[in-house]
Design a protein around this motif. Sequence first.
Motif, PDB file in Angstrom:
ATOM      1  N   GLN A  79       3.023  -8.490   0.074  1.00  0.00           N
ATOM      2  CA  GLN A  79       3.402  -6.930  -0.065  1.00  0.00           C
ATOM      3  C   GLN A  79       3.393  -6.649  -1.627  1.00  0.00           C
ATOM      4  N   THR A  83       1.201  -4.406  -4.243  1.00  0.00           N
ATOM      5  CA  THR A  83       1.752  -3.302  -4.919  1.00  0.00           C
ATOM      6  C   THR A  83       1.239  -3.533  -6.507  1.00  0.00           C
ATOM      7  N   SER A  87      -0.939  -1.167  -9.169  1.00  0.00           N
ATOM      8  CA  SER A  87      -0.367  -0.732 -10.306  1.00  0.00           C
ATOM      9  C   SER A  87      -1.061  -1.056 -11.612  1.00  0.00           C
TER      10      SER A  87
END
Length: 89
Positions: A79, A83, A87
Amino acid sequence: MGDDGEAVFRTDTAPPDARQALCRIAADAATLLGAADTRARLRICDGHNCSGRFVDKSVGRRRRWCSMAICGNRAKAAQHRRTAARSTP
């Protein structure tokens, strides 16, 4: 099963042959599945490529992984990578 729902492996009572080993596994499964409160808390691990079973004895009954150190850590690391990849420009 231990008090925390983890499987307990005892080496002091090794069965002499495979048939007796299977009988012990079947007896343990019958004991585990025979209790309604235990049966209601039996879960399958949410970990990727893991089918481990465990008894969820957490207060909120929200445990997801057979082992936080292995499956839980892998899921949280994956995860984090997803993420971080989103970004990155």
